[in-house]
Design a protein around this motif. Structure first.
Motif, mmCIF file in Angstrom:
data_model
loop_
_atom_site.group_PDB
_atom_site.id
_atom_site.type_symbol
_atom_site.label_atom_id
_atom_site.label_comp_id
_atom_site.label_asym_id
_atom_site.label_seq_id
_atom_site.Cartn_x
_atom_site.Cartn_y
_atom_site.Cartn_z
ATOM 1 N N GLN A 69 0.826 -1.201 0.000
ATOM 2 C CA GLN A 69 0.000 0.000 0.000
ATOM 3 C C GLN A 69 0.866 1.259 0.000
ATOM 4 N N THR A 70 0.396 2.283 -0.678
ATOM 5 C CA THR A 70 1.146 3.535 -0.761
ATOM 6 C C THR A 70 1.396 4.125 0.621
ATOM 7 N N GLU A 71 0.433 3.982 1.525
ATOM 8 C CA GLU A 71 0.603 4.497 2.883
ATOM 9 C C GLU A 71 1.795 3.849 3.577
ATOM 10 N N GLU A 72 1.951 2.539 3.384
ATOM 11 C CA GLU A 72 3.086 1.835 3.971
ATOM 12 C C GLU A 72 4.396 2.240 3.299
ATOM 13 N N LEU A 73 4.358 2.384 1.982
ATOM 14 C CA LEU A 73 5.548 2.826 1.254
ATOM 15 C C LEU A 73 5.998 4.198 1.751
ATOM 16 N N ASP A 74 5.042 5.075 1.952
ATOM 17 C CA ASP A 74 5.364 6.405 2.462
ATOM 18 C C ASP A 74 5.981 6.336 3.855
ATOM 19 N N ARG A 75 5.491 5.411 4.683
ATOM 20 C CA ARG A 75 6.036 5.318 6.039
ATOM 21 C C ARG A 75 7.489 4.838 6.015
ATOM 22 N N VAL A 76 7.773 3.851 5.179
ATOM 23 C CA VAL A 76 9.141 3.340 5.088
ATOM 24 C C VAL A 76 10.083 4.405 4.530
ATOM 25 N N PHE A 77 9.700 5.006 3.415
ATOM 26 C CA PHE A 77 10.554 6.021 2.814
ATOM 27 C C PHE A 77 10.644 7.265 3.701
ATOM 28 N N GLY A 78 9.535 7.625 4.334
ATOM 29 C CA GLY A 78 9.540 8.800 5.195
ATOM 30 C C GLY A 78 10.448 8.646 6.390
ATOM 31 N N THR A 79 10.436 7.464 7.013
ATOM 32 C CA THR A 79 11.273 7.222 8.187
ATOM 33 C C THR A 79 12.731 7.022 7.795
ATOM 34 N N ASN A 80 12.974 6.125 6.851
ATOM 35 C CA ASN A 80 14.333 5.690 6.557
ATOM 36 C C ASN A 80 15.114 6.672 5.692
ATOM 37 N N LEU A 81 14.411 7.477 4.887
ATOM 38 C CA LEU A 81 15.101 8.406 3.990
ATOM 39 C C LEU A 81 14.805 9.868 4.330
ATOM 40 N N TYR A 82 13.545 10.275 4.268
ATOM 41 C CA TYR A 82 13.247 11.680 4.513
ATOM 42 C C TYR A 82 13.650 12.098 5.926
ATOM 43 N N GLY A 83 13.269 11.292 6.924
ATOM 44 C CA GLY A 83 13.616 11.633 8.301
ATOM 45 C C GLY A 83 15.119 11.696 8.510
ATOM 46 N N MET A 84 15.836 10.764 7.902
ATOM 47 C CA MET A 84 17.299 10.761 7.983
ATOM 48 C C MET A 84 17.868 12.046 7.382
ATOM 49 N N MET A 85 17.367 12.424 6.201
ATOM 50 C CA MET A 85 17.891 13.607 5.523
ATOM 51 C C MET A 85 17.482 14.895 6.233
ATOM 52 N N PHE A 86 16.255 14.937 6.765
ATOM 53 C CA PHE A 86 15.828 16.117 7.518
ATOM 54 C C PHE A 86 16.766 16.355 8.707
ATOM 55 N N THR A 87 17.073 15.277 9.430
ATOM 56 C CA THR A 87 17.912 15.403 10.622
ATOM 57 C C THR A 87 19.332 15.791 10.247
ATOM 58 N N ALA A 88 19.893 15.137 9.240
ATOM 59 C CA ALA A 88 21.252 15.459 8.805
ATOM 60 C C ALA A 88 21.340 16.902 8.326
ATOM 61 N N ARG A 89 20.360 17.319 7.553
ATOM 62 C CA ARG A 89 20.359 18.687 7.012
ATOM 63 C C ARG A 89 20.376 19.726 8.130
ATOM 64 N N ALA A 90 19.586 19.455 9.187
ATOM 65 C CA ALA A 90 19.551 20.388 10.314
ATOM 66 C C ALA A 90 20.835 20.353 11.127
ATOM 67 N N ALA A 91 21.494 19.182 11.169
ATOM 68 C CA ALA A 91 22.678 19.020 12.015
ATOM 69 C C ALA A 91 23.931 19.624 11.405
ATOM 70 N N ILE A 92 24.064 19.553 10.093
ATOM 71 C CA ILE A 92 25.326 19.931 9.442
ATOM 72 C C ILE A 92 25.807 21.332 9.809
ATOM 73 N N PRO A 93 24.954 22.353 9.860
ATOM 74 C CA PRO A 93 25.465 23.683 10.229
ATOM 75 C C PRO A 93 26.085 23.757 11.619
ATOM 76 N N HIS A 94 25.783 22.794 12.483
ATOM 77 C CA HIS A 94 26.309 22.788 13.851
ATOM 78 C C HIS A 94 27.576 21.948 13.993
ATOM 79 N N LEU A 95 27.984 21.261 12.946
ATOM 80 C CA LEU A 95 29.116 20.343 13.041
ATOM 81 C C LEU A 95 30.408 21.039 12.640
#
Length: 294
Positions: A150-176
């Protein structure tokens, strides 16, 4: 007298696991047998003294093992978790504080872009900076076939494993600053995908590309980026994946060492990549797979 050499085939449970089922995200108290996160075994030696770490998915499983190890190596540790994992997060926080380090628990979903940025800001505010970022939070579910995904499940996997990872990294980089380290939890699934985990495996392969590209991008600034690729590891996520009794009974049995790994057996890999011992290691994928090749 030195400790006796241990046979890795029998260092932990070397048979399968009993039938059980959990709802996502999976909790320690409902996992049988209870995973070993290094609560009683990990001994630190100051490898990360004075550093400040943020770990997503840090309440249980691999993230908890890393949090324990980092704290016992001298780092302050913030862990990110879902609200329903608060009990596990509180327990992990207690272990961090028992090691004499500052701890912070941050409840929410990293698929939320604003939350993923806020956890970075809160960690920096609490600890006065950020040196180590472990992008570990993940979601997986057994699939009967692509046609039923289901698309909802696909969104959850991609959202957690990719988007969430990139959101966090993007926010962290200016502080590193130079000397900082980003570590991603990828998977053997990135290289040897299982049909029932097709969407999860896709995200893990994408994470490898992310690590290699980001390592090239941040290397000139003295920031290292690496990944750990676990094989079959017994965590609360496994009973929550939706596998039947037969699959659990054989979980990890196909590794050359003949068993599944425990979260505690991953901790040293993350400590190494976070420490100065890995000062010339960037863009690497470190396998911890019980001998299964990537």
């Amino acid at each position: 007298m030195s400790d006796p050499i241990e046979d890795p085939r029998h260092a932990y449970r070397d048979d399968g696991f009993p039938a059980q089922e959990q709802q996502q995200p999976g909790l320690i108290r409902d996992t049988d047998p209870r995973p070993d996160h290094g609560e009683d075994s990990y001994r630190g030696s100051g490898k990360l003294a004075g550093r400040r770490a943020l770990i997503t998915g840090g309440d249980s499983g691999i993230g908890r093992a890393v949090a324990i190890a980092f704290a016992r190596e001298g780092a302050d540790v913030a862990i990110v978790h879902l609200p329903e994992e608060q009990d596990d997060a509180d327990s992990t926080r207690s272990l961090i504080e028992k090691a004499g380090q500052r701890a912070l628990t941050l409840a929410g979903d990293i698929r939320d872009e604003s939350f993923a940025a806020r956890i970075v800001e809160q960690t920096v505010a609490e600890f006065g900076g950020l040196d180590l970022v472990v992008l570990n939070a993940a979601y997986q579910k057994d699939r009967e076939g692509l046609e039923s995904l289901q698309t909802e499940e696909l969104d959850r996997v991609f959202g957690t494993n990719l988007y969430g990872m990139m959101f966090t990294a993007r926010a962290a980089i200016p502080h590193l600053a130079a000397g900082a380290s980003i570590i991603v939890t990828s998977s053997i699934q990135a290289f040897n995908p299982s049909p029932g985990l097709i969407d999860y495996a896709m995200t893990k392969a994408a994470q490898v590309a992310f690590v290699k590209a980001l390592a090239e991008d941040l290397g000139p600034r003295g920031i290292r980026v690496n990944a750990v690729a676990p094989g079959p590891i017994w965590t609360p996520l496994i009973p929550a994946t939706g596998w039947d009794a037969e699959r659990l009974a054989t979980f990890g049995q196909d590794t050359p060492l003949g068993r599944a790994g425990q979260p505690a057996e991953l901790a040293g890999a993350y400590v190494y990549l976070a420490s100065d011992a890995a000062s010339f290691v960037s863009g690497a994928v470190l396998p911890v797979t019980g001998g299964k090749g990537l």
